[in-house]
Structure formats: C-alpha cells, structure tokens
Enzyme design. Structure first.
Site, PDB file in Angstrom:
ATOM      1  N   HIS A  86      -3.165  -3.114   7.911  1.00 64.23           N
ATOM      2  CA  HIS A  86      -4.225  -3.491   6.976  1.00 64.23           C
ATOM      3  C   HIS A  86      -4.876  -2.225   6.436  1.00 64.23           C
ATOM      4  CE1 HIS A  86      -8.023  -5.174   5.512  1.00 64.23           C
ATOM      5  NE2 HIS A  86      -8.659  -4.368   6.327  1.00 64.23           N
ATOM      6  N   HIS A 116       0.762  -1.253   0.000  1.00 66.85           N
ATOM      7  CA  HIS A 116       0.000   0.000   0.000  1.00 66.85           C
ATOM      8  C   HIS A 116       0.790   1.301   0.000  1.00 66.85           C
ATOM      9  CE1 HIS A 116      -3.506  -2.487   0.461  1.00 66.85           C
ATOM     10  NE2 HIS A 116      -2.995  -3.034   1.540  1.00 66.85           N
TER      11      HIS A 116
END
Length: 124
Positions: free
Chosen positions: A119, A12
């Site tokens: 996450h 990410h």
C-alpha cells in the site's frame, strides 16, 4: 486474482522512466494500469525507482500509517515520484489528470513473507 503486492506494482511502480516531463503521463498511465476502468481513481502516485530500492523501504524507518496501523515505513532517501491528481474537468469515463514531478520520501505499508510494499500511504 491479483495479490496485494502485485496490485502495488501495477498501481505505483514505473521503473521504466526515471522522469517523464510529459504532461500527458498521468492520463496515459492511469488508463494503462487499469485505474480508470469503473471509475476515475482520484489520486495516484507512481514511483520511478528500482523495485529493489522500493522493497528496501520495508526495512527502513518504521512510522504509523494514516489509518493508525503500525506497518508503514518511510524511505531513508528521497525518490523520484509522479503525482497524478484528477482535474476539475475530469468525468468518468473521460478521466483527466494533472501530472506533477516530485522528489520526496515515500511511505509505504508492508506485509507478507517476503515483507514487501502492499500500500502506498504518503509522500513527505
């Protein structure tokens, strides 16, 4: 073995480009970050902000995660992100993605000591 925090970084974080107007960005990055190895990951978001700014989200607005857990946090400010979504014609091993530039608040789940993102939950 890759830690959850390292996996978050790999999947990410892209601090190198603030915004890539390149429609090919997702096709290149999804391969480069090993998200097309054994299958095409259907959806993935890259965040174009500093590591410090993204880690800081863990001390911002506490929200409930999609899965019901309570360790998610929403960024106070919007961030530059790129959404990668698999196209209809995408077929493993030739994964194909649509690249979308967005500016949204991000929601991440945090854990550990130091308390860091592990996450990517959503963007709003």
């Amino acid at each position: 073995k890759e830690t959850a925090a390292e996996k978050f970084q790999r999947q990410h974080m892209d601090t190198s480009s603030s915004l890539s107007n390149d429609s090919n960005y997702c096709n290149q990055m999804m391969v480069r970050r090993n998200m097309t190895q054994d299958r095409c990951k259907p959806v993935n978001t890259f965040v174009h902000e500093s590591e410090a700014d993204v880690k800081a989200v863990c001390s911002q607005k506490n929200v409930t995660c999609k899965n019901g857990q309570t360790n998610c946090y929403q960024s106070n400010s919007t961030m530059h992100i790129t959404d990668c979504r698999e196209t209809g014609s995408s077929k493993y091993p030739n994964c194909a993605y649509k690249t979308s530039q967005l500016q949204k608040h991000i929601i991440v789940a945090c854990e550990g000591d130091p308390y860091v993102p592990v996450h990517y939950d959503a963007s709003v």
